[in-house]
Design a protein around this motif. Structure first.
Motif, PDB file in Angstrom:
ATOM      1  N   PRO A  77       0.603  -1.136  -0.204  1.00  0.00           N
ATOM      2  CA  PRO A  77      -0.203   0.244   0.139  1.00  0.00           C
ATOM      3  C   PRO A  77       0.862   1.280   0.201  1.00  0.00           C
ATOM      4  O   PRO A  77       2.198   1.397   0.703  1.00  0.00           O
ATOM      5  N   LEU A  78       0.226   2.552  -0.424  1.00  0.00           N
ATOM      6  CA  LEU A  78       1.008   3.917  -0.461  1.00  0.00           C
ATOM      7  C   LEU A  78       0.327   4.437   0.389  1.00  0.00           C
ATOM      8  O   LEU A  78      -0.900   4.233   0.549  1.00  0.00           O
ATOM      9  N   PRO A  79       1.037   5.881   0.960  1.00  0.00           N
ATOM     10  CA  PRO A  79       0.104   6.377   2.666  1.00  0.00           C
ATOM     11  C   PRO A  79      -0.541   6.874   2.513  1.00  0.00           C
ATOM     12  O   PRO A  79      -0.054   8.311   2.515  1.00  0.00           O
ATOM     13  N   PHE A  80      -1.151   7.103   1.011  1.00  0.00           N
ATOM     14  CA  PHE A  80      -2.027   8.459   0.785  1.00  0.00           C
ATOM     15  C   PHE A  80      -3.536   7.502   0.374  1.00  0.00           C
ATOM     16  O   PHE A  80      -3.645   6.880   0.376  1.00  0.00           O
ATOM     17  N   THR A  81      -4.718   8.932   0.128  1.00  0.00           N
ATOM     18  CA  THR A  81      -5.522   8.483   0.548  1.00  0.00           C
ATOM     19  C   THR A  81      -6.135   7.966  -0.399  1.00  0.00           C
ATOM     20  O   THR A  81      -5.850   8.125  -1.733  1.00  0.00           O
ATOM     21  N   ILE A  82      -7.335   7.136  -1.109  1.00  0.00           N
ATOM     22  CA  ILE A  82      -7.922   6.960  -1.997  1.00  0.00           C
ATOM     23  C   ILE A  82      -8.276   7.719  -3.403  1.00  0.00           C
ATOM     24  O   ILE A  82      -7.844   7.374  -4.577  1.00  0.00           O
ATOM     25  N   THR A  83      -8.232   8.717  -2.666  1.00  0.00           N
ATOM     26  CA  THR A  83      -8.663  10.537  -4.069  1.00  0.00           C
ATOM     27  C   THR A  83      -7.770  11.334  -3.823  1.00  0.00           C
ATOM     28  O   THR A  83      -7.445  12.342  -3.420  1.00  0.00           O
ATOM     29  N   ALA A  84      -6.353  10.784  -3.578  1.00  0.00           N
ATOM     30  CA  ALA A  84      -5.246  11.474  -3.507  1.00  0.00           C
ATOM     31  C   ALA A  84      -4.965  12.145  -4.923  1.00  0.00           C
ATOM     32  O   ALA A  84      -5.430  12.302  -5.562  1.00  0.00           O
ATOM     33  N   HIS A  85      -4.487  13.652  -3.828  1.00  0.00           N
ATOM     34  CA  HIS A  85      -4.777  14.989  -5.310  1.00  0.00           C
ATOM     35  C   HIS A  85      -3.260  14.510  -5.725  1.00  0.00           C
ATOM     36  O   HIS A  85      -2.283  13.413  -5.706  1.00  0.00           O
TER      37      HIS A  85
END
Length: 126
Positions: A77-85
């Motif tokens: 997993p990458l450490p940002f939100t599902i809808t990251a900027h």
């Protein structure tokens, strides 16, 4: 065009603007929305870290992951939100391609159209 495709296209545009356009990408049906791939030696891909290349995937169900092509069965997993900027995604991918896997910055910044994407996806069938 659906909002998931628009989001993926916006991320591709941000990566391309940053000089990180993938060597390949593919839109998939269902929850697995898009895969991006880079080969060793492309741009700033660290061939020691990624001797067979690297892939990044995104889907609306569980967000962003990277896959070392030397170990394709393992998704990280990458450490940002599902809808990251998209610009934040591009910045993290730049770091990832350089081999800077440890300490990728967590990001909570959302894409400006995240609410539309999430609403559309809630009503969509996988």
């Amino acid at each position: 065009m659906n909002s998931r495709r628009t989001y993926a296209d916006t991320v591709i545009s941000a990566m391309t603007s940053a000089g990180l356009g993938p060597s390949s990408y593919e839109y998939l049906t269902g929850h697995a929305q898009v895969w991006f791939g880079w080969t060793p030696g492309q741009y700033s891909v660290n061939a020691q870290t990624w001797p067979r290349g690297i892939e990044v995937s995104w889907n609306i169900a569980d967000g962003w992951h990277y896959i070392d092509r030397a170990q394709p069965a393992v998704r990280h997993p990458l450490p940002f939100t599902i809808t990251a900027h998209p610009m934040d995604v591009a910045d993290s991918i730049r770091r990832l391609l350089l081999g800077l896997v440890q300490g990728l910055p967590a990001n909570e910044d959302e894409w400006e159209h995240a609410n539309v994407l999430l609403a559309d996806s809630a009503g969509a069938r996988p």
